[in-house]
Design a protein around this motif. Structure first.
Motif, short mmCIF file in Angstrom:
data_model
loop_
_atom_site.label_atom_id
_atom_site.label_comp_id
_atom_site.label_asym_id
_atom_site.label_seq_id
_atom_site.Cartn_x
_atom_site.Cartn_y
_atom_site.Cartn_z
N LEU A 79 12.14 5.59 15.79
CA LEU A 79 10.94 5.10 16.49
C LEU A 79 11.27 3.87 17.34
N VAL A 87 1.24 7.19 17.22
CA VAL A 87 2.28 6.97 18.24
C VAL A 87 2.06 7.89 19.43
N THR A 133 8.56 9.34 23.29
CA THR A 133 8.26 9.46 21.85
C THR A 133 8.31 10.89 21.34
N THR A 179 12.88 4.63 20.77
CA THR A 179 12.18 5.44 21.78
C THR A 179 12.30 4.91 23.21
#
Length: 208
Positions: free
Chosen positions: A112, A53, A67, A115
């Motif tokens: 996640l 990521v 992130t 984000t």
């Protein structure tokens, strides 16, 4: 090769190593059904995904995805569960740690997907402190493995202690970079030190 390319190469190496550690831990779990390996496999697998990521987000979606909160939080959570798993060896305790780890991983998966709307880290000081918290946890894990080594004198505990020591030192070395991001030497040395620590951890599991 530029400093940026070296940094990306080191991050790719870290992702590859953490994936291999996770794979080895899961393989050991399916052989022994020992929850300690399951905890480690989930934790290192999560850290590997965090690395992917980070590479993708920073290089391709930096303007649209924030992130960093997810990445730092996921690493802190993962290392914390590795620490918790090292405290006690009873089956009931480790099973409870697995259950809480799975809950936290599910929450991290939700984070996640958020984000795109997650706020950016406030400033360099906040980011440095959040980053350094990973190193603090790794150093505590190192001390715990040193305790095991002094008690039992095993090669496994010595190498694991060394691995987590290098990871914590690597994170500490990169800390000044958050305040002077033109000083890429901090980043290169820190990432190299972390990579060596992760490689020692991988070697430890293949020697076990």
């Amino acid at each position: 090769m530029t400093s940026t390319q070296i940094t990306i190469l080191l991050l790719v190496a870290q992702v590859a190593i953490t994936f291999l550690i996770a794979f080895r831990a899961f393989a050991r779990y399916f052989q022994t059904r020992h929850d300690l390996y399951l905890i480690l496999g989930i934790a290192m697998g999560t850290i590997a995904i965090v690395g992917v990521v980070g590479i993708v987000g920073d290089n391709y979606f930096a303007s649209s995805l924030n992130t960093k909160w997810f990445r730092y939080s996921a690493q802190v959570v993962s290392y914390t569960f590795i620490f918790l798993a090292s405290l006690r060896a009873s089956e009931g305790y480790l099973r409870r740690v697995v259950q809480w780890e799975l809950i936290c991983v599910a929450l991290l998966a939700g984070a996640l997907f958020l984000t795109p709307v997650t706020p950016a880290l406030g400033n360099a000081r906040v980011e440095a402190l959040v980053s350094l918290s990973r190193g603090v946890i790794c150093f505590i894990i190192c001390l715990n493995y040193i305790r095991f080594f002094l008690q039992k004198g095993t090669r496994f505990s010595f190498l694991m202690g060394l691995a987590f020591f290098l990871i914590s030192v690597g994170i500490a070395i990169t800390t000044p970079w958050y305040f002077q991001q033109t000083k890429l030497l901090y980043l290169s040395i820190g990432d190299t030190t972390r990579t060596v620590g992760l490689f020692i951890m991988l070697l430890t599991f293949f020697l076990k």
